[in-house]
Design an enzyme around this catalytic site. Structure first.
Site, short mmCIF file in Angstrom:
data_model
loop_
_atom_site.label_atom_id
_atom_site.label_comp_id
_atom_site.label_asym_id
_atom_site.label_seq_id
_atom_site.Cartn_x
_atom_site.Cartn_y
_atom_site.Cartn_z
CG HIS A 1 -0.22 -0.01 2.54
ND1 HIS A 1 0.04 -1.18 3.23
CD2 HIS A 1 0.31 0.98 3.29
CE1 HIS A 1 0.70 -0.89 4.35
NE2 HIS A 1 0.87 0.41 4.41
CE1 TYR B 1 -7.99 6.18 2.22
CE2 TYR B 1 -6.00 7.35 2.91
CZ TYR B 1 -7.37 7.18 2.97
OH TYR B 1 -8.13 8.00 3.77
CB THR B 2 -4.68 -0.87 -1.02
OG1 THR B 2 -4.14 -1.24 0.25
CG2 THR B 2 -4.16 -1.84 -2.08
CB CYS C 1 -8.39 -6.04 4.89
SG CYS C 1 -7.94 -4.30 5.01
#
Length: 288
Positions: free
Chosen positions: A90, A107-108, A262
């Protein structure tokens, strides 16, 4: 008698044809060289990210997805640039909250390095979220400071026969990134089983894309949606993700499978308890 004028004419035409042929060969060779140089420059590129320092990327397009979620597209320095983010990792984004204080959040991206010249984030903007405020106020043409890559997971083809994925809310983004990388690689035969939990149907992010994966790769990708507040007509799971749902929709414990999770902290803890109870060893589990 030989017609010297006719022979001369034929010879002149042959010379013209040869010249045209060689000209075509030169043009094709030049094109091939250009393509090779271009591909090599992409392959050798270290990417646009810096793991130690923040670099700014321009927001070029903001697309609303729902009442509180949007897709943000950022341009890379050159149209031929790649982000340089290994699958499974990420980035860190820096912004300011409503009081002007600095905020840094992971954030990915939902894009891969096969997407040349840009990267995209899907962001849910919570009412009291500190980084949410920054994205909510961000306009096209402004810049976002980004640093990376970060993260413990670096996916390699063949590291598992199958993945079980359990995601909640925006926890879908690393799962989406990995799933897309697997399914778009013809050499990767890994199977993916996704359980995706949300509150309402409107909260399901990237649903069209996930459904498209399920349609185009029916033998390799399965998705099971779970809602805590479903509509009257709903064919998916209801409530919270349970041990029974995991048993039914994830691969059974084995040395060659991995379970990824997640979501919100409470959900992650509950899923860890379920997985432990079902016999998934710690080396089979990974939390983003």
């Amino acid at each position: 008698m030989l017609n010297f004028e006719l022979l001369k004419k034929d010879f002149m035409q042959m010379q013209v044809s040869q010249a045209a042929f060689f000209g075509l060969l030169v043009a094709v060779a030049a094109m091939i060289i250009t393509i090779v140089v271009y591909l090599c420059s992409i392959k050798k590129s270290r990417g646009s990210l810096d793991p130690e320092n923040f670099k700014e990327f321009k927001l070029t397009k903001r697309t609303p997805i729902s009442h509180n979620t949007a897709k943000f597209r950022f341009a890379l320095p050159k149209s031929t640039s790649i982000l340089g983010l290994p699958v499974g990792q990420h980035i860190l984004c820096r912004g300011k909250d409503s009081e002007g204080n600095e905020v840094i959040r992971p954030y990915t991206p939902i894009t891969l390095d096969s997407d040349i010249g840009y990267f995209e984030l899907v962001v849910k903007m919570y009412p009291k979220g500190r980084m949410s405020h920054h994205f909510r106020e961000m306009h096209e043409g402004e810049y976002l400071p980004v640093k990376g890559p970060k993260g413990r997971l670096k996916y390699k083809v063949g590291q598992a026969r199958a993945f079980g994925m359990i995601a909640g809310g925006t926890g879908i983004t690393p799962m989406f990134q990995l799933t897309r990388a697997i399914l778009e690689n013809p050499k990767d035969k890994t199977n993916v089983h996704l359980i995706y939990a949300n509150v309402t149907v409107g909260d399901i992010l990237l649903k069209d894309e996930l459904d498209s994966f399920a349609t185009n790769f029916p033998n390799r990708f399965k998705v099971y949606y779970v809602l805590s507040q479903p509509t009257e007509v709903w064919n998916g799971g209801i409530g919270h993700v349970s041990k029974e749902m995991i048993q039914m929709h994830c691969p059974t414990p084995a040395p060659d499978i991995q379970i990824l999770r997640c979501g919100p902290p409470g959900m992650n803890k509950a899923m860890a308890d379920h997985l432990n109870a079902l016999g998934y060893t710690l080396d089979m589990q990974f939390e983003f």
